[in-house]
Design an enzyme around this catalytic site. Structure first.
Site, PDB file in Angstrom:
ATOM      1  N   SER A 214       2.282   1.271  -2.694  1.00 31.46           N
ATOM      2  CA  SER A 214       1.473   1.901  -3.746  1.00 31.46           C
ATOM      3  C   SER A 214       1.902   1.468  -5.136  1.00 31.46           C
ATOM      4  O   SER A 214       1.422   1.984  -6.123  1.00 31.46           O
ATOM      5  CB  SER A 214       1.595   3.427  -3.615  1.00 31.46           C
ATOM      6  OG  SER A 214       2.957   3.779  -3.544  1.00 31.46           O
ATOM      7  N   CYS A 215       2.823   0.505  -5.238  1.00 36.55           N
ATOM      8  CA  CYS A 215       3.302   0.171  -6.584  1.00 36.55           C
ATOM      9  C   CYS A 215       3.012  -1.252  -7.030  1.00 36.55           C
ATOM     10  O   CYS A 215       2.367  -1.457  -8.054  1.00 36.55           O
ATOM     11  CB  CYS A 215       4.808   0.431  -6.658  1.00 36.55           C
ATOM     12  SG  CYS A 215       5.203   2.165  -6.520  1.00 36.55           S
ATOM     13  N   LEU A 216       3.525  -2.244  -6.290  1.00 38.53           N
ATOM     14  CA  LEU A 216       3.439  -3.617  -6.799  1.00 38.53           C
ATOM     15  C   LEU A 216       2.006  -4.026  -7.120  1.00 38.53           C
ATOM     16  O   LEU A 216       1.723  -4.537  -8.196  1.00 38.53           O
ATOM     17  CB  LEU A 216       4.060  -4.601  -5.802  1.00 38.53           C
ATOM     18  CG  LEU A 216       5.572  -4.490  -5.607  1.00 38.53           C
ATOM     19  CD1 LEU A 216       6.091  -5.668  -4.785  1.00 38.53           C
ATOM     20  CD2 LEU A 216       6.321  -4.407  -6.929  1.00 38.53           C
TER      21      LEU A 216
END
Ligand code: UDX
Length: 417
Positions: A261-263
């Site tokens: 859910s971040c990069l």
């Protein structure tokens, strides 16, 4: 000196920060609008999967509440709320605006000084251009009546407690020296280097760090795609590269790409921010685009060996990485959708994520590992350690994450090696 701290948001960042700061001896209150999370934190039942977090929660005295007014007793307030993507890749500020508006309401009636700390990942300029104006709508003045800091989190999912307690650096973005001094006091027991910068530099350090990590993955996947055509083992190439300490061997595992859910979210947000200021980030755009194309290469490889239509294809791994119990941003979603489009029947096994599929895999039958191995072909999508102990003999395996044991299969193909 113990501080009175409020943490807004009890997800993978908020709860890890709350528990670890409480264990450092601070008085911590967690605020979340999710009553079920509040109930579980107060019952000392960890609502998320983060190794080591349940143990800390059981030892510390954290109060959880959905009542924002309780933050008025704090000296420091962290916002650890999500900043999801808009359709154009820019970040949605809905959650953080709601949280900051609540903080602004408590500021109105507060006489003593306190520091508002943005920990959510926000685009460079957000704290100054969005957060501070909302706080000053209370009638109070930043740098005089209250302090403002931005300190990014560098926590990996599944390693949040370790990463918080063993930071490689502590970045303090400060509106003014006094704000920074107060926030720094929370980290007095840490040995990591502390970097004190202005607010938008802190915001950019987070985005540039994640964008670089994503770039490393897409870089080695590009090298892998070339190696695959040349019959070269990419992992052997990385071994030869890594002796150069300027390159190293970290984050150079070739495969189906970066999920989670971040990069992807942070890379898209940085691209969107660059475009908003009339700059076309060509390298970052290609890092993103290559990653979008990488996972479906598994289908092309599978088609070399079976007719996918009406075949039963087994999937080993659904989570976006080992030690994660969820499929947020998992590349398994991309692979499953492509296989269903080809008319395949799907069976899958994942050690942790099958309980948290959030309706993302309605047409995938979750089964035991052995049943996956009995399918017409097997795709490896997550490198869970237990997959190194399965019997792949006589099977057809397309490997997206480098499980060496699988090389014993009758037919073995690596996605980019
Ligand atoms: C990431 C950053 O690592 C962390 O610093 C930041 O705070 C949040 O985002 P996370 O998303 O939890 O952490 O997972 P990470 O371990 O970085 O892996 C992200 C994805 O990249 C996974 O899908 C993983 O499989 C993939 N990956 C990682 C590769 O494909 N190759 C690699 O070499 C490393």
């Amino acid at each position: 000196m113990s501080r009175n701290i409020s943490i807004i948001g009890s997800g993978h960042v908020g709860l890890v920060v709350a528990a670890c700061l409480a264990r450092q001896g601070n008085q911590v209150t967690v605020v979340d609008t999710d009553e079920e999370k509040v109930r579980r934190v107060n019952a000392r039942v960890c609502p998320i999967y983060e190794p080591g977090l349940q143990e800390i929660l059981s030892q510390v005295n954290i109060q959880a509440t959905s009542d924002y007014s309780l933050i008025s007793n704090s000296e420091i307030v962290f916002t650890c709320v999500p900043t999801p993507s808009n359709t154009d890749g820019s970040i949605s500020l809905g959650y953080i605006k709601d949280a900051i508006e609540q903080v602004s309401l408590t500021l109105r009636d507060k006489s003593d000084y306190y520091v508002v700390v943005v920990k959510s990942t926000v685009a460079p300029g957000t704290t100054e251009e969005v957060v501070i104006p909302i706080l000053e709508s209370s009638g109070k003045k930043a740098g005089i009546d209250f302090g403002v800091c931005m300190t990014p989190e560098f926590l990996r999912e599944g390693k949040g407690v370790f990463d918080f307690m063993n930071p490689s650096r502590i970045v303090i973005g400060e509106h003014d020296r006094r704000s920074g001094d107060i926030l720094c006091s929370l980290y007095r027991d840490f040995t990591a280097p502390v970097l004190r910068v202005n607010l938008k530099t802190a915001e950019m350090i987070k985005y540039a760090s994640n964008a670089f990590l994503a770039t490393k993955v897409s870089f080695i996947n590009e090298i892998g795609n070339i190696c695959k055509r040349l019959g070269i083992d990419t992992y052997e190439v990385v071994k030869g590269m890594a002796y150069d300490e300027r390159i190293g061997n970290k984050f150079l595992n070739a495969g189906i790409g970066f999920g989670g859910s971040c990069l992807r979210k942070d890379l898209a947000a940085l691209i969107a921010k660059a475009r908003q200021i009339d700059y076309e980030p060509s390298i970052l755009r290609e890092v993103f685009n290559l990653n979008e194309r990488q996972a479906v290469k598994m289908i092309d490889l599978l088609k070399r060996h079976i007719s996918v239509k009406d075949s039963t294809v087994g999937l080993l791994g659904l989570s976006f990485k080992p030690e994660a119990d969820n499929v947020n941003g998992s590349l398994a979603v991309t692979v499953v959708n492509a296989l269903l489009k080809e008319g395949a029947r799907l069976k899958a096994y994942d050690p942790q994520a099958m309980a948290n599929l959030d309706g993302l895999f309605p047409r995938v039958e979750c089964v035991a590992e052995e049943e996956v191995l009995g399918c017409d072909a097997i795709l490896i999508l997550t490198e869970w350690e237990e997959f190194e102990h399965l019997d792949y003999r006589g099977k057809i395996v397309i490997d997206g994450r480098r499980i060496l044991k699988a090389k014993e299969a009758e037919i073995y193909e690596g996605v980019c090696w």
